[in-house]
Design a protein around this motif. Structure first.
Motif, PDB file in Angstrom:
ATOM      1  N   GLY A  31       0.814  -1.209   0.000  1.00 38.59           N
ATOM      2  CA  GLY A  31       0.000   0.000   0.000  1.00 38.59           C
ATOM      3  C   GLY A  31       0.849   1.262   0.000  1.00 38.59           C
ATOM      4  O   GLY A  31       0.554   2.227  -0.711  1.00 38.59           O
ATOM      5  N   THR A  32       1.907   1.259   0.797  1.00 39.26           N
ATOM      6  CA  THR A  32       2.804   2.413   0.847  1.00 39.26           C
ATOM      7  C   THR A  32       3.459   2.646  -0.508  1.00 39.26           C
ATOM      8  O   THR A  32       3.543   3.775  -1.005  1.00 39.26           O
ATOM      9  CB  THR A  32       3.887   2.191   1.915  1.00 39.26           C
ATOM     10  OG1 THR A  32       3.267   2.020   3.193  1.00 39.26           O
ATOM     11  CG2 THR A  32       4.839   3.372   1.973  1.00 39.26           C
TER      12      THR A  32
ATOM     13  N   ASN B  84       0.878   3.910  -2.968  1.00 34.52           N
ATOM     14  CA  ASN B  84       0.448   5.254  -2.588  1.00 34.52           C
ATOM     15  C   ASN B  84       1.487   6.296  -2.999  1.00 34.52           C
ATOM     16  O   ASN B  84       1.140   7.404  -3.429  1.00 34.52           O
ATOM     17  CB  ASN B  84       0.217   5.313  -1.076  1.00 34.52           C
ATOM     18  CG  ASN B  84      -0.503   6.575  -0.648  1.00 34.52           C
ATOM     19  OD1 ASN B  84      -1.569   6.906  -1.160  1.00 34.52           O
ATOM     20  ND2 ASN B  84       0.081   7.307   0.298  1.00 34.52           N
TER      21      ASN B  84
ATOM     22  N   ASP C 176      -4.744   5.443  -5.158  1.00 33.37           N
ATOM     23  CA  ASP C 176      -5.591   5.587  -3.967  1.00 33.37           C
ATOM     24  C   ASP C 176      -5.734   4.219  -3.306  1.00 33.37           C
ATOM     25  O   ASP C 176      -6.483   3.364  -3.784  1.00 33.37           O
ATOM     26  CB  ASP C 176      -6.955   6.135  -4.389  1.00 33.37           C
ATOM     27  CG  ASP C 176      -7.899   6.305  -3.214  1.00 33.37           C
ATOM     28  OD1 ASP C 176      -7.427   6.236  -2.052  1.00 33.37           O
ATOM     29  OD2 ASP C 176      -9.108   6.480  -3.444  1.00 33.37           O
ATOM     30  N   VAL C 177      -5.018   4.016  -2.214  1.00 35.14           N
ATOM     31  CA  VAL C 177      -4.944   2.704  -1.576  1.00 35.14           C
ATOM     32  C   VAL C 177      -5.823   2.658  -0.324  1.00 35.14           C
ATOM     33  O   VAL C 177      -5.799   3.570   0.500  1.00 35.14           O
ATOM     34  CB  VAL C 177      -3.489   2.374  -1.187  1.00 35.14           C
ATOM     35  CG1 VAL C 177      -3.425   1.058  -0.408  1.00 35.14           C
ATOM     36  CG2 VAL C 177      -2.616   2.289  -2.429  1.00 35.14           C
ATOM     37  N   LYS C 178      -6.597   1.589  -0.216  1.00 30.94           N
ATOM     38  CA  LYS C 178      -7.387   1.326   0.979  1.00 30.94           C
ATOM     39  C   LYS C 178      -6.972  -0.032   1.538  1.00 30.94           C
ATOM     40  O   LYS C 178      -6.841  -1.011   0.791  1.00 30.94           O
ATOM     41  CB  LYS C 178      -8.889   1.311   0.663  1.00 30.94           C
ATOM     42  CG  LYS C 178      -9.400   2.569  -0.021  1.00 30.94           C
ATOM     43  CD  LYS C 178      -9.284   3.796   0.861  1.00 30.94           C
ATOM     44  CE  LYS C 178      -9.830   5.025   0.146  1.00 30.94           C
ATOM     45  NZ  LYS C 178      -9.625   6.274   0.948  1.00 30.94           N
TER      46      LYS C 178
ATOM     47  N   ASP D  31       3.951   3.419   5.592  1.00 27.03           N
ATOM     48  CA  ASP D  31       3.143   4.620   5.764  1.00 27.03           C
ATOM     49  C   ASP D  31       1.945   4.252   6.639  1.00 27.03           C
ATOM     50  O   ASP D  31       0.930   3.742   6.154  1.00 27.03           O
ATOM     51  CB  ASP D  31       2.687   5.142   4.402  1.00 27.03           C
ATOM     52  CG  ASP D  31       1.841   6.411   4.521  1.00 27.03           C
ATOM     53  OD1 ASP D  31       1.591   6.863   5.664  1.00 27.03           O
ATOM     54  OD2 ASP D  31       1.403   6.928   3.474  1.00 27.03           O
TER      55      ASP D  31
ATOM     56  N   SER E 105      -0.190   6.044   7.989  1.00 30.82           N
ATOM     57  CA  SER E 105      -1.399   6.860   7.814  1.00 30.82           C
ATOM     58  C   SER E 105      -2.446   6.123   6.982  1.00 30.82           C
ATOM     59  O   SER E 105      -3.602   6.542   6.916  1.00 30.82           O
ATOM     60  CB  SER E 105      -1.051   8.193   7.143  1.00 30.82           C
ATOM     61  OG  SER E 105      -0.655   7.995   5.789  1.00 30.82           O
ATOM     62  N   LEU E 106      -2.056   5.009   6.348  1.00 30.33           N
ATOM     63  CA  LEU E 106      -2.987   4.229   5.538  1.00 30.33           C
ATOM     64  C   LEU E 106      -3.938   3.383   6.383  1.00 30.33           C
ATOM     65  O   LEU E 106      -4.882   2.805   5.853  1.00 30.33           O
ATOM     66  CB  LEU E 106      -2.215   3.311   4.582  1.00 30.33           C
ATOM     67  CG  LEU E 106      -1.408   4.003   3.473  1.00 30.33           C
ATOM     68  CD1 LEU E 106      -0.554   2.986   2.727  1.00 30.33           C
ATOM     69  CD2 LEU E 106      -2.343   4.725   2.507  1.00 30.33           C
TER      70      LEU E 106
END
Length: 506
Positions: free
Chosen positions: A38-39, A42, A47-49, A180, A182-183
């Motif tokens: 994801g990092t 991103n 746009d990663v969820k 990251d 923040s994800l």
């Protein structure tokens, strides 16, 4: 009307196995595979969820809410034991929108890529490490570029034919970003419960353990016959001591973290880096709790000796996790572990008396292991506790016949055992396998009692408090003493407490 840009990617994580539970969320830390991918994506403006099904029991509902036609793909890292969860999620995605690509990576699709792709709900598999492939897939879907140029994947063409691309190179560790956080909803993991495994291992000056993982290496150079790394041949790659300390300082400053899990098969393989790391931490005056993996044969003069252990202990409350595996040299040799029982004992004596908790894992039920050898491993675990009552015994676990090791391949061939031919068959296999009844490579008596051993091992090696004033404390102490007796003497007739627990307290 402007067309909505398709750049959303979802990563999904699951509980480790179907017999896992959500009862202690304080023992869960962020899924590092999803975080790393994801990092990376991103950073390349996708746009990663991330949905953590190991933490959120309603992960399928969360998945439904995120699914839309602008999703490029949903990626899942899947161990064999996670197939039931991953299949259910994959079917949900395809029912919602068949055009959304479902991508499986991780151990099972790496070992069984064709079997995985035969399933109608799975479009692509990523074989072995997949950071670069995850980005290449996203870019290909955006530009409608053919998939054959992406290394390290398997996919189905428009006619349903299964195609495999060239093998991919292993990830270059220096090019991978820091996680990251923040994800994800980081507070869910930082505010762990007082009953979590972290609180037990890191009884420090901090009232609350705030723990995060930090990736310090990939792969492994050793040849342990029960390990996935032997089959995938993942070369050992390390991060420098400077980069590790830099990330630690960043995480301590930004998130007030006081504890780190060092994600490394063995942090001490590279002797030069280990010394550089401790030197830098001392120079910076950093103090934090830590959990590192290690081998017992590193405990020797001019390396992990008493002086080095005391330097590690000065950093903070530590947990050294080591694979003891067996008390029998014959079994250790068969596993190609490259250690001796004497080295296990020496490592424990070196650690004892410091604020470092030693944690040893063991297994029983190995091929050609006699009942006496099995009992000897349990006796050895009790001997470790006599040397240091604070030692944490993981197991002894029952060897499970899951794919991903030379042992598995050998046993399947030698005993002509049937393994699931299709992905859905693994669901039934995993549900039935929990009874431990079909283990022809072990003594018959062991097969009869194997299902009882994990239950009694848990209580026998449970470190109990001296306080027995509460009903719960008394019950725990009673089970501890009874389980010790049963394990020490291998007496399991009329296991009334096991029946009671499984019927009323499970």
């Amino acid at each position: 009307m402007e067309t909505k840009k398709k750049n959303k990617i979802i990563f999904l994580n699951f509980l480790p196995a179907i017999d896992s539970s959500y009862s202690n969320k304080g023992s869960i830390y962020p899924c590092t595979a999803s975080l790393l991918l994801g990092t990376y994506l991103n950073e390349h403006e996708f746009d990663v969820k991330i949905i953590d099904g190991a933490y959120h029991q309603d992960y399928l509902e969360q998945l439904r809410e995120l699914l839309s036609e602008d999703v490029l793909y949903v990626g899942m890292t899947v161990m064999t034991t996670q197939i039931p969860f991953a299949l259910e999620a994959s079917k949900l995605i395809k029912d919602f929108c068949p055009l959304i690509k479902v991508v499986w990576g991780g151990p099972h699709p790496t070992l069984f890529p064709e079997q995985t792709l035969r399933n109608d709900n799975i479009d692509i598999v990523v074989i072995n490490e997949g950071t670069s492939a995850s980005l290449a897939l996203a870019q290909a879907f955006v530009t409608n570029r053919p998939l054959h140029s992406i290394h390290g994947i398997g996919y189905k063409d428009q006619s349903g034919n299964i195609i495999f691309s060239e093998s991919a190179c292993l990830d270059i560790l220096e090019e991978l970003p820091y996680f990251d956080f923040s994800l994800i909803e980081l507070d869910n993991y930082l505010n762990s419960s007082s009953s979590s495994v972290y609180q037990r291992e890191f009884q420090s000056y901090h009232d609350k353990v705030r723990v995060l993982p930090i990736l310090t290496a990939l792969g492994c150079p050793y040849k342990c016959q029960f390990c996935f790394n032997v089959i995938t041949k993942r070369k050992y790659r390390i991060r420098s001591a400077e980069s590790i300390v830099s990330e630690i300082k960043h995480l301590m400053s930004q998130y007030n973290v006081n504890t780190f899990f060092f994600l490394d098969e063995d942090f001490f393989i590279n002797k030069k880096r280990a010394f550089e790391f401790v030197d830098l931490v001392e120079k910076e005056g950093l103090h934090f709790n830590w959990r590192m993996w290690c081998r017992v044969d590193h405990f020797k003069e001019k390396y992990i000796d008493r002086n080095f252990i005391e330097r590690l202990a000065a950093i903070g409350h530590g947990s050294l996790v080591m694979g003891g595996e067996s008390a029998n040299q014959e079994m250790l040799d068969a596993l190609k572990k490259g250690i001796t029982p004497e080295q296990i004992l020496h490592s424990l004596r070196t650690i004892t008396g410091t604020r470092i908790m030693p944690r040893y894992s063991f297994m029983v039920g190995l091929e050609n292991e006699t009942l006496d050898q099995i009992q000897n491993t349990y006796r050895f675990c009790f001997a470790l506790l006599k040397i240091n009552p604070e030692v944490d015994i993981a197991g002894p676990f029952i060897f499970r016949l899951y794919p991903g090791s030379p042992i598995y391949d050998r046993i399947i061939k030698r005993y002509d055992l049937d393994i699931p031919k299709e992905l859905e068959d693994w669901v039934i296999f995993l549900q039935n396998e929990s009874c431990y009844t079909h283990m022809p490579w072990t003594p018959e008596k062991f097969q009869i009692i194997a299902h009882l051993l994990p239950f009694y091992s848990y209580f026998a090696f449970l470190r109990t408090s001296d306080k027995k004033s509460s009903i719960k404390g008394l019950a725990s102490y009673f089970m501890h003493q009874l389980s010790k007796f049963r394990i020490k003497h291998f007496i399991f007739k009329i296991p009334f407490e096991y029946w009671f627990f499984m019927r009323y307290l499970r």
